[in-house]
Design a protein around this motif. Structure first.
Motif, PDB file in Angstrom:
ATOM      1  N   THR A   2      48.670  82.483  31.038  1.00 42.10           N
ATOM      2  CA  THR A   2      47.940  83.597  31.995  1.00 42.10           C
ATOM      3  C   THR A   2      48.375  83.200  33.373  1.00 42.10           C
ATOM      4  N   LYS A   3      48.294  84.190  34.044  1.00 44.44           N
ATOM      5  CA  LYS A   3      48.740  84.196  35.659  1.00 44.44           C
ATOM      6  C   LYS A   3      47.318  84.260  36.131  1.00 44.44           C
ATOM      7  N   GLN A   4      47.186  83.657  37.513  1.00 39.20           N
ATOM      8  CA  GLN A   4      46.253  83.462  38.077  1.00 39.20           C
ATOM      9  C   GLN A   4      46.608  83.757  39.525  1.00 39.20           C
ATOM     10  N   ASN A   5      46.306  84.750  40.245  1.00 39.23           N
ATOM     11  CA  ASN A   5      46.639  84.952  41.514  1.00 39.23           C
ATOM     12  C   ASN A   5      48.143  85.051  41.868  1.00 39.23           C
ATOM     13  N   GLY A   6      48.808  85.295  40.645  1.00 41.99           N
ATOM     14  CA  GLY A   6      50.306  85.433  40.801  1.00 41.99           C
ATOM     15  C   GLY A   6      50.935  84.201  40.441  1.00 41.99           C
ATOM     16  N   ILE A   7      50.151  83.244  39.956  1.00 41.53           N
ATOM     17  CA  ILE A   7      50.946  81.641  39.657  1.00 41.53           C
ATOM     18  C   ILE A   7      50.627  81.415  38.276  1.00 41.53           C
ATOM     19  N   GLU A   8      51.380  80.788  37.497  1.00 45.57           N
ATOM     20  CA  GLU A   8      51.465  80.461  36.264  1.00 45.57           C
ATOM     21  C   GLU A   8      51.501  78.886  36.216  1.00 45.57           C
ATOM     22  N   MET A   9      50.736  77.978  35.679  1.00 45.19           N
ATOM     23  CA  MET A   9      50.961  76.672  35.456  1.00 45.19           C
ATOM     24  C   MET A   9      51.097  76.527  34.266  1.00 45.19           C
ATOM     25  N   ASN A  10      52.034  75.570  33.785  1.00 47.28           N
ATOM     26  CA  ASN A  10      52.434  75.120  32.479  1.00 47.28           C
ATOM     27  C   ASN A  10      52.069  73.819  32.128  1.00 47.28           C
ATOM     28  N   ARG A  11      52.780  73.112  31.069  1.00 46.23           N
ATOM     29  CA  ARG A  11      52.374  71.895  30.578  1.00 46.23           C
ATOM     30  C   ARG A  11      52.061  70.685  31.573  1.00 46.23           C
ATOM     31  N   VAL A  12      51.300  69.953  31.404  1.00 44.21           N
ATOM     32  CA  VAL A  12      50.850  68.698  31.974  1.00 44.21           C
ATOM     33  C   VAL A  12      51.593  67.418  31.531  1.00 44.21           C
ATOM     34  N   VAL A  13      52.245  66.858  32.096  1.00 43.53           N
ATOM     35  CA  VAL A  13      52.702  65.602  31.480  1.00 43.53           C
ATOM     36  C   VAL A  13      52.342  64.086  32.292  1.00 43.53           C
ATOM     37  N   PRO A  14      51.301  63.543  31.543  1.00 45.54           N
ATOM     38  CA  PRO A  14      50.473  62.480  32.362  1.00 45.54           C
ATOM     39  C   PRO A  14      51.709  61.322  32.718  1.00 45.54           C
ATOM     40  N   ILE A  15      51.475  60.563  33.405  1.00 44.22           N
ATOM     41  CA  ILE A  15      52.253  59.215  33.602  1.00 44.22           C
ATOM     42  C   ILE A  15      51.294  58.210  33.313  1.00 44.22           C
ATOM     43  N   LEU A  16      51.538  57.535  32.276  1.00 40.96           N
ATOM     44  CA  LEU A  16      50.741  56.230  32.168  1.00 40.96           C
ATOM     45  C   LEU A  16      51.334  54.909  32.260  1.00 40.96           C
ATOM     46  N   ARG A  17      50.736  53.790  32.891  1.00 40.27           N
ATOM     47  CA  ARG A  17      51.424  52.714  33.278  1.00 40.27           C
ATOM     48  C   ARG A  17      51.404  51.807  31.899  1.00 40.27           C
ATOM     49  N   MET A  18      52.605  51.066  31.816  1.00 43.78           N
ATOM     50  CA  MET A  18      52.932  50.170  30.756  1.00 43.78           C
ATOM     51  C   MET A  18      53.215  48.745  31.202  1.00 43.78           C
ATOM     52  N   PHE A  19      53.052  47.778  30.744  1.00 40.33           N
ATOM     53  CA  PHE A  19      53.424  46.362  30.879  1.00 40.33           C
ATOM     54  C   PHE A  19      54.379  45.758  30.026  1.00 40.33           C
ATOM     55  N   ASP A  20      54.324  46.083  28.626  1.00 41.27           N
ATOM     56  CA  ASP A  20      55.026  45.350  27.628  1.00 41.27           C
ATOM     57  C   ASP A  20      55.910  46.545  26.831  1.00 41.27           C
ATOM     58  N   VAL A  21      56.967  46.769  27.017  1.00 45.95           N
ATOM     59  CA  VAL A  21      57.999  47.799  26.524  1.00 45.95           C
ATOM     60  C   VAL A  21      57.947  47.751  25.040  1.00 45.95           C
ATOM     61  N   ALA A  22      58.065  46.628  24.431  1.00 47.06           N
ATOM     62  CA  ALA A  22      58.137  46.525  22.911  1.00 47.06           C
ATOM     63  C   ALA A  22      56.867  46.605  22.375  1.00 47.06           C
ATOM     64  N   LEU A  23      55.780  46.247  22.737  1.00 42.64           N
ATOM     65  CA  LEU A  23      54.509  46.736  22.341  1.00 42.64           C
ATOM     66  C   LEU A  23      54.225  48.064  22.731  1.00 42.64           C
ATOM     67  N   THR A  24      54.617  48.694  23.841  1.00 48.36           N
ATOM     68  CA  THR A  24      54.164  49.993  24.030  1.00 48.36           C
ATOM     69  C   THR A  24      55.136  51.038  22.972  1.00 48.36           C
ATOM     70  N   LYS A  25      56.291  50.743  22.721  1.00 44.78           N
ATOM     71  CA  LYS A  25      56.953  51.377  21.772  1.00 44.78           C
ATOM     72  C   LYS A  25      56.597  51.295  20.312  1.00 44.78           C
ATOM     73  N   GLN A  26      55.972  50.278  20.060  1.00 48.19           N
ATOM     74  CA  GLN A  26      55.342  49.713  18.729  1.00 48.19           C
ATOM     75  C   GLN A  26      54.183  50.737  18.644  1.00 48.19           C
ATOM     76  N   PHE A  27      53.487  50.939  19.508  1.00 46.52           N
ATOM     77  CA  PHE A  27      52.235  51.829  19.459  1.00 46.52           C
ATOM     78  C   PHE A  27      52.547  53.254  19.531  1.00 46.52           C
ATOM     79  N   TYR A  28      53.318  53.643  20.413  1.00 50.40           N
ATOM     80  CA  TYR A  28      53.521  55.275  20.672  1.00 50.40           C
ATOM     81  C   TYR A  28      54.426  55.757  19.667  1.00 50.40           C
TER      82      TYR A  28
END
Length: 129
Positions: A2-28
């Motif tokens: 839906t456009k509001q005032n002629g503007i359409e906003m799309n997907r939100v992509v949050p940035i989350l902090r990570m400290f351990d790549v191996a554990l992060t990959k295991q989780f996600y």
């Protein structure tokens, strides 16, 4: 969309902090079932920045200091929350066995915490639209 005032906003992509790549990959990837879309480092030995996805949901995970604060929370809308919950319980992950909770604000939710302390609240609205 839906456009509001002629503007359409799309997907939100949050940035989350990570400290351990191996554990992060295991989780996600192994536990939640996300796919690894891409990884980026400016050069060897530098912090990793990557994207994981599940359907239309996209999350950026970063080792870069200052990109995000650990302990953030994200709400992710899901269709089929009971099936998602069942899938999580089929996967061996010793750090979490989340419940399926009906909330007073008319949603059913599965909440988990990643290895960096970020909270993900997967929810499905109980209201009929």
């Amino acid at each position: 969309m839906t456009k509001q005032n002629g503007i359409e906003m799309n997907r939100v992509v949050p940035i989350l902090r990570m400290f351990d790549v191996a554990l992060t990959k295991q989780f996600y990837i192994d536990f939640l079932g996300f796919s690894l879309d891409w990884e980026h480092r400016f050069e060897d030995g530098f912090p990793l920045y990557m994207q994981v996805s599940y359907g239309d949901c996209r999350l950026h995970l970063s080792e870069h200091f200052g990109d995000a604060s650990p302990g953030s929370a994200v709400r992710i809308e899901v269709e089929g929350i009971a099936a998602f919950h069942a899938k999580l319980h089929e996967r061996p992950y010793k750090y979490a066995r989340p419940g399926l909770e009906k909330k007073p604000w008319d949603s059913t939710e599965v909440s988990v915490q990643d290895p960096s302390g970020n909270r993900l609240h997967f929810f499905e609205s109980d209201k009929e639209e």
